[in-house]
Scaffold this motif. Sequence first.
Motif, PDB file in Angstrom:
ATOM      1  N   ILE A   1     -33.911 -39.206  48.770  1.00  0.00           N
ATOM      2  CA  ILE A   1     -32.827 -40.187  48.670  1.00  0.00           C
ATOM      3  C   ILE A   1     -31.507 -39.463  48.382  1.00  0.00           C
ATOM      4  O   ILE A   1     -30.674 -39.915  47.622  1.00  0.00           O
TER       5      ILE A   1
ATOM      6  N   ASN B   1     -35.344 -43.810  55.240  1.00  0.00           N
ATOM      7  CA  ASN B   1     -35.776 -44.170  53.889  1.00  0.00           C
ATOM      8  C   ASN B   1     -36.607 -45.443  53.885  1.00  0.00           C
ATOM      9  O   ASN B   1     -36.411 -46.340  54.707  1.00  0.00           O
TER      10      ASN B   1
ATOM     11  N   HIS C   1     -28.931 -43.994  51.263  1.00  0.00           N
ATOM     12  CA  HIS C   1     -29.869 -44.662  52.156  1.00  0.00           C
ATOM     13  C   HIS C   1     -29.557 -44.252  53.582  1.00  0.00           C
ATOM     14  O   HIS C   1     -28.422 -44.350  54.035  1.00  0.00           O
TER      15      HIS C   1
ATOM     16  N   ASP D   1     -39.612 -44.905  48.492  1.00  0.00           N
ATOM     17  CA  ASP D   1     -38.770 -43.822  47.970  1.00  0.00           C
ATOM     18  C   ASP D   1     -38.083 -44.239  46.670  1.00  0.00           C
ATOM     19  O   ASP D   1     -38.040 -43.480  45.692  1.00  0.00           O
ATOM     20  N   TYR D   2     -37.558 -45.455  46.659  1.00  0.00           N
ATOM     21  CA  TYR D   2     -36.798 -45.930  45.494  1.00  0.00           C
ATOM     22  C   TYR D   2     -37.725 -46.376  44.373  1.00  0.00           C
ATOM     23  O   TYR D   2     -37.396 -46.222  43.192  1.00  0.00           O
TER      24      TYR D   2
END
Length: 461
Positions: free
Chosen positions: A54, A433, A429, A437-438
């Motif tokens: 990220i 993505n 972003h 990932d977050y």
Amino acid sequence: MDQEEGPRNGDSTKNHSHNHRLHHVSKKPKLAPPISEPEIRDEFSHHHPGVARINNGSFGSCPKSVLAAQREWQLKFLEQPDDFYFNALRKGILKSRTVIKGLINADDVDEISLVDNATTAAAIVLQQIGRAFAEGKFNQNDTVVMLHCAFQAVKKSIQAYVTRAGGSVVEVQLPFPLISEEEIIKEFKNGLEKGKENGKRIRLAMIDHITSMPCVVIPVGKLVKICREEGVDQVFVDAAHAIGSVKIDVKEIGADFYVSNLHKWFFCPPAVAFLHCRKSNLSPDIHHPVVSHEFGNGLPIESAWIGTRDYSAQLVVPSVLEFVNRFEGGIDGIMERNHDQVLKMGRTLAESWGTNLGSPPEMCAGMVMVGLPSRLKLLSEEDASKLRGHLRVYFGVEVPIHYQASKEDGEGGARDKDGIITGYARISHQVYNTLEDYEKFRNAILRLVEEKKVCKILLTE
């Protein structure tokens, strides 16, 4: 954390009928459907699996199809270098420059040069400023004005070319966290006033379009206009993060020089940037710092040959345009979806951690600053580096970390329930993505807080 996978990448979710009458012949070419999620995954399958990447803002990303086009150019040179040099190289670079001209609304392709990166462009601009000081065209202690959060390499270039030749520097302090662009405009005007103290002239203003750390979209058009009103000689916009991230209209912005990296948000392989130089009486004095036999033929030609090297990154720009046009809305659609998704992810992270975003939505592009819990006790640049390394090594998360010093009086700045927020993550972003990932990043921070870990004790290997 919910994420709409289809609209994020412009993948159409509608079912289209393929039943056509056999005798019907369409007069218009059929439009290819938007790129699908599996196709996107395949284009970036060379990314390290298992890493939550990220941090597109630092080095960008290049899809497989563009890498294949780059390899073709490299082989074309290796197969017959002489033919490549005499018949292919300059034509190919001109094609790339022509694509860029259209994307940024430049008047003339001769205003566009391709260089390695924004650092090279800064050297090009600053060396002519340094020469003017050295040759006595500018007075000693005349000024260069810049934002304090300018890229470190640019600051070093000013030191190398300007201050050594007798120029002085004024750094404008960028407020952070930010509420509105008016805070930036106020501080910038104060910086210009300081730059003109004691009869000094401001010879150059350097303005970021999107600052790197902390990342903020700067009202660059308004600041350039102020520079013109205040009699600033030249304006250089360092827009390293801009192309592919925000819309660019160099005529509307009105700067003398504008640079943006093509390998960050425009999917080129590293390293290539464009430098737009508005035509003026300065043009003959602008040269590439690497001198070849093309010296004196204009910056676009000088930059197109600086000796034997790999020029393939400069040659694949048309292939990149083909790639982005596979997405719904092309590059504009990508920019819009990245902006929407990074805000969505940033807000969700801030809510999970009980923190804040560093700037309002209109001052974000494909990156946003997210406050980190104060319980992590991120109290120095070293702490920021430790947390970043720890996340990489122990959690498989790649994200830049920013230390924001609190004011000496302890006032100002954002707070969470436990204290002043002095740490921020810059999340990006890009089309590759995913929600996971977050979530991976969110859970890593929550685990560190739950285990009462503080940055000072974190391991990085």
